[in-house]
Design an enzyme around this catalytic site. Sequence first.
Site, PDB file in Angstrom:
ATOM      1  N   ALA A 284       0.888  -1.278   0.045  1.00  0.00           N
ATOM      2  CA  ALA A 284       0.003  -0.007  -0.067  1.00  0.00           C
ATOM      3  C   ALA A 284       0.895   1.232   0.081  1.00  0.00           C
ATOM      4  CB  ALA A 284      -0.949   0.093   1.278  1.00  0.00           C
ATOM      5  N   ASP A 285       0.459   1.982  -0.890  1.00  0.00           N
ATOM      6  CA  ASP A 285       1.069   3.303  -0.857  1.00  0.00           C
ATOM      7  C   ASP A 285       0.239   4.531   0.187  1.00  0.00           C
ATOM      8  OD1 ASP A 285       3.148   4.524  -3.176  1.00  0.00           O
ATOM      9  OD2 ASP A 285       2.170   2.535  -3.452  1.00  0.00           O
ATOM     10  N   ARG A 286      -0.793   4.089   0.595  1.00  0.00           N
ATOM     11  CA  ARG A 286      -1.615   4.751   1.461  1.00  0.00           C
ATOM     12  C   ARG A 286      -2.782   4.129   1.943  1.00  0.00           C
ATOM     13  NH1 ARG A 286      -1.898  10.858   2.739  1.00  0.00           N
ATOM     14  NH2 ARG A 286      -0.261  10.999   0.895  1.00  0.00           N
TER      15      ARG A 286
END
EC number: 5.3.1.23
Length: 440
Positions: A284-286
Site C-alpha cells: 500500500a502507498d496509503r
Amino acid sequence: MAGLEAIKYGRGRLEVLDQLRLPHEFVYDNVSTCEEAFDSIKSMRVRGAPAIAIVAALALAVELHHKKDDSKTKQETVQYINKRLDYLLGSRPTAVDLSNAIKLLKRVSQAAAETTGTNDDNAACANVRNGYIVAAEKILEDDLTTNLAIGRYGAEYLRRQQMPIGEENNDDPSKFFTTSPPCTQGAMDKTYRKLSVLTHCNTGSLATSGHGTALGIIRSLHKMNYLDHAYCTETRPYNQGSRLTAFELVYEKIPSTLITDSMAGALFARMKDIKNISAVIVGADRVARNGDTANKIGTYSLAVLAKAHNIKFIVAAPTTSIDLETASGEDIKIEDRAPTELTQISGAVVGKDGHVDVNSTARVAIAHQGINVWNPSFDVTPSMYIDAVITEKGEVVRSSQGTFDFKAIMPERWAQQVEGKEPNGKAQVDDGTLFQMENI
C-alpha cells in the site's frame, strides 16, 4: 550478492539501486543531494512507499552531515531542513510514508533546536543537524524490524485460515505441512495443505530496507514451510512485477510463476483448487482511515476478482502507511504519469539466436505514438474488498459491518489525529505536527 539491498547507507554517504536497470544490470547511484533523491524517486529508479521515505530522509541527512545548509543559527538550520523536506514531498505525493516521515523529521528538528543547551551558534546548529540525522537513520533501522513483524503476522494469519485435512492423504508430502494448534501443548498434530498466493507490483527488499511487506509475507510463508507457490503479475505499465518481484523470487529460490495482469481471473478459475490459492497479497502507498487503499494501478481489479472467487485479499503495510487524517479513498490524490510508459518499453536486446545481451539495451515503441493515453500510477481499492490489513502490530480484520478499526493498534495517533487530542488530553490546535511514527 550477500543479499538484495535497494539502499546502502553509511553516515555521510547514500547509494540507491537503480531499479530501472533490473533485472539485467545491478547498478547503484550515488545520492548526495536532495535534488538527486528527488530525481531518483520521480523517475522511479527507487520505488516502494517505505524506500521512498527512507531515501528522502537519508538524502537530507547526507547534506546535513556535510554541512551543506551553511547555517549560522539553529533556527536557520531548522528552516533549511523544513524547506528541503517540503521540496522532497513533491517527488511522490501519493506515498503517505513520505509525508509522515517529513512531519516527524520536522518535529524532531524543531525539538532539537528548542532543547539544545548551548549559546554557541555553531554547536547549536550541529545539535540540530545531529538530531535530524539520528532520526533519519532510525527510520531506516526500524523499517527492517517492521517488515519482519509484518511477514510473521501475515504468514500466521494465512495459516490460521487453512482447514485441516481430516483423513490421511498419500499425495506428495511436499504439498502439505503439519503443525499443532498454537497454545495447545500436547494437542494432536494436524495436517494442512500448503497454500499459494498472488502478489502485485513489487513489495520486497527492493521496495523497503529489507524483507519487504507483501513479499515479506511470502518470504515468511516460504521460510515457515507453509507456501506451495507464489504467482506474481507483470504489473504494467512499469513492469515492477516482471522486472523486480520475479527477480527477487528467483533470487530467493521461492517456487514462483509470472503472469500478465489480465490472467489473474483465469488463474483463479482454473488453479484455485489445484494449487490452493488462498490469498492475494499487496502492499500500500496509503491506507485511509476507513481502510480504502491506494496502491499500484491494477490492485483494484485484483481485489474484485479475489472477492468473486472467494479468495482472501490482504493488504500488507506498516502503520506509517495508514493515514488517519484521510477519511476515505476519495480524498487520496492520484498522480498521472507520462504517456510513453504505455507506448514505449526498454529492455535488454535479444539476439536472433535467443541470447539475451544484458550489456545492450534498447527502447522500442509498442503502440502508435499518436494515441491518447490515460496513465494513472495508482488506483484505490474500496475497503469492502479488503479482508485484512497486516501491520507490524498485528492484523486488522474487516468487521462484520464492513469496517476497519485502527484505533486498537494506534491509540495515541488515533487520539491525536482523529479525536484531536494531545497526549495529555488537550485539543490539538495545529494540522499534524504532533504526528509521530510508532517505531521512533
